[in-house]
Design a protein around this motif. Structure first.
Motif, PDB file in Angstrom:
ATOM      1  N   LEU A  90       6.574  33.640  14.231  1.00 19.74           N
ATOM      2  CA  LEU A  90       7.596  32.601  14.131  1.00 19.74           C
ATOM      3  C   LEU A  90       7.614  31.791  15.423  1.00 19.74           C
ATOM      4  CD1 LEU A  90       9.748  31.374  12.318  1.00 19.74           C
ATOM      5  CD2 LEU A  90      11.411  32.944  13.334  1.00 19.74           C
ATOM      6  N   THR A  91       6.787  30.791  15.467  1.00 14.59           N
ATOM      7  CA  THR A  91       6.709  29.877  16.608  1.00 14.59           C
ATOM      8  C   THR A  91       6.994  28.470  16.126  1.00 14.59           C
ATOM      9  OG1 THR A  91       4.352  29.443  16.274  1.00 14.59           O
ATOM     10  CG2 THR A  91       4.940  31.315  17.701  1.00 14.59           C
ATOM     11  N   ARG A  92       7.285  27.577  17.051  1.00 16.33           N
ATOM     12  CA  ARG A  92       7.489  26.180  16.672  1.00 16.33           C
ATOM     13  C   ARG A  92       6.203  25.583  16.107  1.00 16.33           C
ATOM     14  NH1 ARG A  92      10.953  24.480  22.103  1.00 16.33           N
ATOM     15  NH2 ARG A  92      12.900  25.521  21.487  1.00 16.33           N
ATOM     16  N   GLN A  93       5.055  26.003  16.639  1.00 18.07           N
ATOM     17  CA  GLN A  93       3.792  25.506  16.095  1.00 18.07           C
ATOM     18  C   GLN A  93       3.631  25.903  14.641  1.00 18.07           C
ATOM     19  OE1 GLN A  93       0.990  23.572  17.710  1.00 18.07           O
ATOM     20  NE2 GLN A  93       0.937  23.327  15.482  1.00 18.07           N
ATOM     21  N   CYS A  94       3.924  27.188  14.339  1.00 14.83           N
ATOM     22  CA  CYS A  94       3.815  27.630  12.953  1.00 14.83           C
ATOM     23  C   CYS A  94       4.787  26.874  12.064  1.00 14.83           C
ATOM     24  CB  CYS A  94       4.071  29.130  12.856  1.00 14.83           C
ATOM     25  SG  CYS A  94       3.941  29.763  11.162  1.00 14.83           S
ATOM     26  N   MET A  95       5.995  26.638  12.548  1.00 13.10           N
ATOM     27  CA  MET A  95       6.978  25.923  11.740  1.00 13.10           C
ATOM     28  C   MET A  95       6.529  24.494  11.447  1.00 13.10           C
ATOM     29  SD  MET A  95       9.477  27.869  10.822  1.00 13.10           S
ATOM     30  CE  MET A  95      10.629  26.623  10.268  1.00 13.10           C
TER      31      MET A  95
END
Length: 473
Positions: A379-384
């Motif tokens: 759950l990272t901002r990149q994944c989001m």
């Protein structure tokens, strides 16, 4: 008000709306005050219903996601910010329904186990119209993302958001930079380069005799000025030849609206479009219009579908010619649309305010949660950003017409509501609960109306830096 809006708003300022269920006491508080999940009322509501939201399978639930993968994410928690402008002194409670919706959705989600087992911890921010950048600075220091929020003066905060790489799923955006901002996705997009023009096309079908009789109500607020430029191009695409009566209203109010009403009377208008909000100053303006002896058809953003307009009109009838274009289902359709009923049940169980922008925030929360579930432990901002960019068919479980959040493209559908006394009914199309869809409703706006520069990916370039998060293949 996306948006956007979403009011696109000040559609968004609008960017707001309360019906069917009654408003309860205010909840929230000052910026930075945490709102805990899992209230007793929320638990009871969740326990008595299944875990679908309309047609959408719930993205919430138990799991074994682990890792402190990003600011605001731990083994057990995901910290998100949300908020509105409820502390604005000239319109207390402005868009409070947005925070009420997100708070209820957090509880609903946590009652199921959170996102992959991580509980959601929300911080409810009050931008009070003029404090958007202060709120953004606070959120940048602690939140994983912003979700379901809407700040009318978001142009003052966008540079701060982008600089700290705070990814967001707003309930609405207003300024051009935020509407096409990087790392930002909306359940109901309100980009600068495309628009849902259904309100103007449908008004043209309802009242073809008014295609040369409409004018726009001007304003001194920069975001509304930008909005009106865009609205003019959409109206023209729908076949309207607008008048130019030269009326501009001070957003903070006028000592008397009589001279402006007289000017419209002399101009011979039979229809008025407003991008302003349903607030006391606007009601005073329409009182003056009525007192001048003219009775124009009023056309406005979806934020005019709301309790404040109902309450004002119930005793005056001044807004009996009010029409509002919408891509959302009416709250009155809860018995026909399971997603609307679910929204009303969840927010009402916690004593919250229910309104159109509340549904808009709900859709954005569900969009965020759907992407967060896919990220699992990563759950990272990149994944989001990657996951949100993949979602191209979204209706919030049936709350609204289908949009394309991944590409920031609005719906190609709409319906029109009208107000008589304190009752809203669907004016177009004729079958209640149905939208009319048409490719023509998606209007590509002229670049001169955008108010900002876009890159080849249609993202606003004004605040871009080398470290901004972009979708990866």
């Amino acid at each position: 008000m996306k948006r956007k809006n979403t009011a696109k708003l000040m559609a968004a300022l609008a960017l707001s709306a309360t019906l069917v269920t009654g408003c309860a006491t205010d909840r929230g508080g000052d910026a930075g005050v945490p709102v805990a999940g899992g209230s007793a009322a929320g638990t009871e509501a969740a326990a008595s219903s299944d875990t679908k939201f309309g047609t959408l399978d719930s993205p919430c639930g138990t799991g074994d996601a682990k890792g402190a993968t990003e600011q605001g994410v731990t083994d057990t928690e995901i910290k998100i910010g949300y908020g509105d402008d409820r502390g604005y002194a000239q319109s207390p409670g402005l868009n409070k329904e947005m925070s009420d919706a997100v708070a209820a959705m957090i509880d609903w989600c946590n009652d199921q186990g959170g996102i992959n087992g991580r509980k959601i911890v929300g911080t409810d921010y009050d931008a009070a119209m003029t404090q958007a950048n202060t709120v953004m600075q606070e959120a940048c220091r602690s939140e994983f993302m912003l979700v379901g929020h809407g700040f009318a003066m978001d142009q003052t905060a966008e540079q701060t958001r982008v600089a700290c790489n705070l990814a967001a799923v707003p309930g609405f955006t207003v300024s051009p930079e935020a509407a096409n901002g990087p790392m930002s996705f909306q359940g109901v997009p309100f980009p600068v380069d495309y628009a849902n023009g259904s309100a103007w096309f449908q008004m043209g079908e309802l009242r073809p005799d008014l295609k040369t009789e409409f004018d726009l109500v001007g304003s001194t607020m920069p975001t509304i000025i930008t909005s009106l430029t865009k609205v003019r191009s959409i109206a023209e695409a729908a076949g309207f030849k607008l008048k130019d009566c030269g009326v501009t209203l001070n957003y903070q109010g006028e000592p008397s609206y009589v001279p402006f009403a007289e000017k419209y009377k002399q101009c011979g208008v039979k229809g008025l479009w407003t991008s302003r909000s349903p607030v006391p100053n606007e009601f005073n303006f329409f009182k003056a219009i009525d007192q001048a002896g003219i009775d124009p058809v009023i056309l406005g953003e979806a934020t005019w579908y709301g309790n404040s307009a109902q309450t004002f009109n119930s005793g005056s009838g001044v807004l009996d010619n009010l029409n509002a274009g919408m891509t959302f289902q009416m709250l009155e359709n809860a018995d026909k649309v399971p997603a609307v009923k679910k929204y009303l049940d969840l927010v009402s169980a916690e004593g919250g305010k229910t309104a159109l922008l509340g549904m808009q925030s709900t859709s954005s929360f569900l969009l965020w949660a759907t992407a967060a579930k896919e990220c699992g432990s990563d759950l990272t901002r990149q994944c989001m950003v990657d996951e949100l960019a993949k979602i191209h068919d979204w209706d919030g479980g049936g709350l609204h017409a289908a949009t394309d959040p991944g590409k920031n493209i609005p719906a190609k559908c709409g319906l029109m509501v009208e107000l008589t006394g304190d009752k809203y009914t669907q004016a177009f199309p004729s079958v209640t609960g149905e939208f009319k869809c048409d490719d023509a409703y998606l209007v590509k706006t002229d670049q001169s109306t955008w108010g900002t520069d876009l890159g080849p990916d249609r993202v606003a370039t004004k605040f871009l830096g080398p470290n901004v998060i972009k979708p990866q293949a």
